[in-house]
Design a protein around this motif. Sequence first.
Motif, PDB file in Angstrom:
ATOM      1  N   LEU A 119       0.840  -1.197   0.000  1.00  0.00           N
ATOM      2  CA  LEU A 119       0.000   0.000   0.000  1.00  0.00           C
ATOM      3  C   LEU A 119       0.873   1.244   0.000  1.00  0.00           C
ATOM      4  O   LEU A 119       1.565   1.533   0.981  1.00  0.00           O
ATOM      5  N   LYS A 120       0.863   1.943  -1.125  1.00  0.00           N
ATOM      6  CA  LYS A 120       1.618   3.192  -1.254  1.00  0.00           C
ATOM      7  C   LYS A 120       0.690   4.399  -1.188  1.00  0.00           C
ATOM      8  O   LYS A 120       1.149   5.518  -1.047  1.00  0.00           O
ATOM      9  N   SER A 121      -0.618   4.160  -1.326  1.00  0.00           N
ATOM     10  CA  SER A 121      -1.577   5.273  -1.416  1.00  0.00           C
ATOM     11  C   SER A 121      -1.957   5.780  -0.039  1.00  0.00           C
ATOM     12  O   SER A 121      -2.379   5.005   0.811  1.00  0.00           O
ATOM     13  N   THR A 122      -1.845   7.070   0.145  1.00  0.00           N
ATOM     14  CA  THR A 122      -2.413   7.682   1.340  1.00  0.00           C
ATOM     15  C   THR A 122      -3.735   8.332   0.954  1.00  0.00           C
ATOM     16  O   THR A 122      -4.013   8.538  -0.219  1.00  0.00           O
ATOM     17  N   GLY A 143       2.183  -1.473   4.434  1.00  0.00           N
ATOM     18  CA  GLY A 143       2.288  -0.031   4.209  1.00  0.00           C
ATOM     19  C   GLY A 143       3.720   0.317   3.853  1.00  0.00           C
ATOM     20  O   GLY A 143       4.658  -0.176   4.478  1.00  0.00           O
ATOM     21  N   SER A 144       3.890   1.163   2.835  1.00  0.00           N
ATOM     22  CA  SER A 144       5.235   1.432   2.332  1.00  0.00           C
ATOM     23  C   SER A 144       5.366   2.911   2.015  1.00  0.00           C
ATOM     24  O   SER A 144       4.536   3.473   1.307  1.00  0.00           O
ATOM     25  N   ARG A 145       6.407   3.548   2.522  1.00  0.00           N
ATOM     26  CA  ARG A 145       6.547   4.986   2.332  1.00  0.00           C
ATOM     27  C   ARG A 145       7.848   5.270   1.606  1.00  0.00           C
ATOM     28  O   ARG A 145       8.043   4.835   0.491  1.00  0.00           O
TER      29      ARG A 145
END
Lengths: 323, 323
Positions: free
Chosen positions: A244-247, A268-270
């Motif tokens: 998941l890259k979308s915020t 989750g990936s930032r």
Amino acid sequence: MKALICRPPGVEFVENAPEPEINTSESRVRVYWAGICRTDLELTKGYMGFEGILGHEFVGVVDDDASPLPRGARVVGEINAGCGRCEWCASGMERHCPNRTVLGILKRGGCMAERLTLPHENLLPVPKDVPDRVAVFTEPLAAALEIFEQIHIEPIQRVCILGDGKLGLLIAMTFGIRHEGPVVLLGRHHEKLKTVEDLVEVHLENQFDATMNKQWDYVVDATGSSSGLNRAMQLVKPRGTIVLKSTMAHAEALDLTPLVIDEVTVVGSRCGRFAPALEFLARRKPPVERLIDAEFPIEQARAAWDRASARGVKKVLLKVNAE
Amino acid sequence: MKALICRPPGVEFVENAPEPEINTSESRVRVYWAGICRTDLELTKGYMGFEGILGHEFVGVVDDDASPLPRGARVVGEINAGCGRCEWCASGMERHCPNRTVLGILKRGGCMAERLTLPHENLLPVPKDVPDRVAVFTEPLAAALEIFEQIHIEPIQRVCILGDGKLGLLIAMTFGIRHEGPVVLLGRHHEKLKTVEDLVEVHLENQFDATMNKQWDYVVDATGSSSGLNRAMQLVKPRGTIVLKSTMAHAEALDLTPLVIDEVTVVGSRCGRFAPALEFLARRKPPVERLIDAEFPIEQARAAWDRASARGVKKVLLKVNAE
């Protein structure tokens, strides 16, 4: 000095921004190029309540005799500056330090200015065969490569990437170059999909039918919208992984029951480390320059902002100082 | 035969249910005890549109001369019956087979009846020192132990479990017995928390303040509501893991941005293998009988259902056949 200031609901070019303060733990950098990222556009809409000089994607040169790096060395810079004392900083993850400042995002002026400062250890020399217009992609490329630091993907596994925005295209490039198994990119813009069609299989999203559901070991959501996660839950195999890259700007109606029933993992990936990104740029030569849509001098900030905000646009660069 | 039929919005006891059909690949079982699970309560509210005989938690004896197990052998049974031909069945994960039937849940009559059938390979003998009232917890215990098959937890890591329902209490027992590091259970019912206070640290949820936020390597959400995930996102450390056991009846407003910013992993977790659960019951002797709230004969199904539906109630068992 010249700089772009965040003034929601827009951006302001100023000639007389104060020089960044410097102390013995930081180096000063003269900025050549800065990239406009979706986060910058969001900040100028009021996201995070940021005030000050924008920008976190840059390439420049050391402009400081007190730096451990020689004056004139070409550099990029990690954007998170940790406190240096917590468990996160001790383990090299300043980007999760609860007291961090972040270049052009959180309590620290950014790179859309003639000069910036960052802690010495945040600066990395750019390998000499990596051109400036390539090096300026180090930060978003690090965010793409972060995925490979978080997951263990087997060569034969099937990957589906959602979203043909700048990050989605960079992620597609990295998988296209690094991954042996099938990689598909789904997007909404034929022109943008074409950018990477020599590296991965590309499809317009609406041409990808239900027979593709539950067929993918990894689904990367880089759509930037909550619809991406819903789509990812359809596409991923039972026991598969969604990155998941979308915020999201707001809470959205989501039913996560499929995650439980199919025992799906969501990672989750930032943002990521710069060192592997620079290595990747130098050794694997991903064609990131294809992602440049337009270049503007910093004085034409509003035009650049308008261009970057338009639908279907790729990376817009700002020329800050001449080389 | 006697059986409980799913008749939304309730349950019906009948004397004359048809005997389950049997074929050469299946064994017939005479049921001693059946447990009422939250899923059963949901099914009788119309969830999944299930029709037929309810129940998937049982202990009984083989009642069939053609079974590979001897007649009279005490057994429990894996509830998912796969097609036997797909990649999931081939890898021992019938519980993800897209064409599976599920005992008392999906296209297969359940165990709240005098007799049931299951594929031979679904039946597992109960070790002789595991009493019936303990063996009937094999299925929910397997769902709790499934967590340990999905995650790699280091001895020193900190675990917070949310929810003092039946599953939350079982999960607390398994962590209390298996995990060396700190384990905390947060719930809403003092009486239920007391059930496991010798095994883990317990707290009423509202007495757990903000200083506990971002302190937990693993947070297990067994609340059964979407508020659990929101709470888990507050409690988990950056780069930590949330194990999601809660399913939702409707889409809920959720903002998953914290997962991305803190690079949190969410692991959806459903049911597990029975073999490790039987081993655990035999060797580690978790005090699962503490979770028994009441026992009813199958004829008193409505009273049992009312009891199981009441707030704060633990496990309700149905006596189906006498031993």
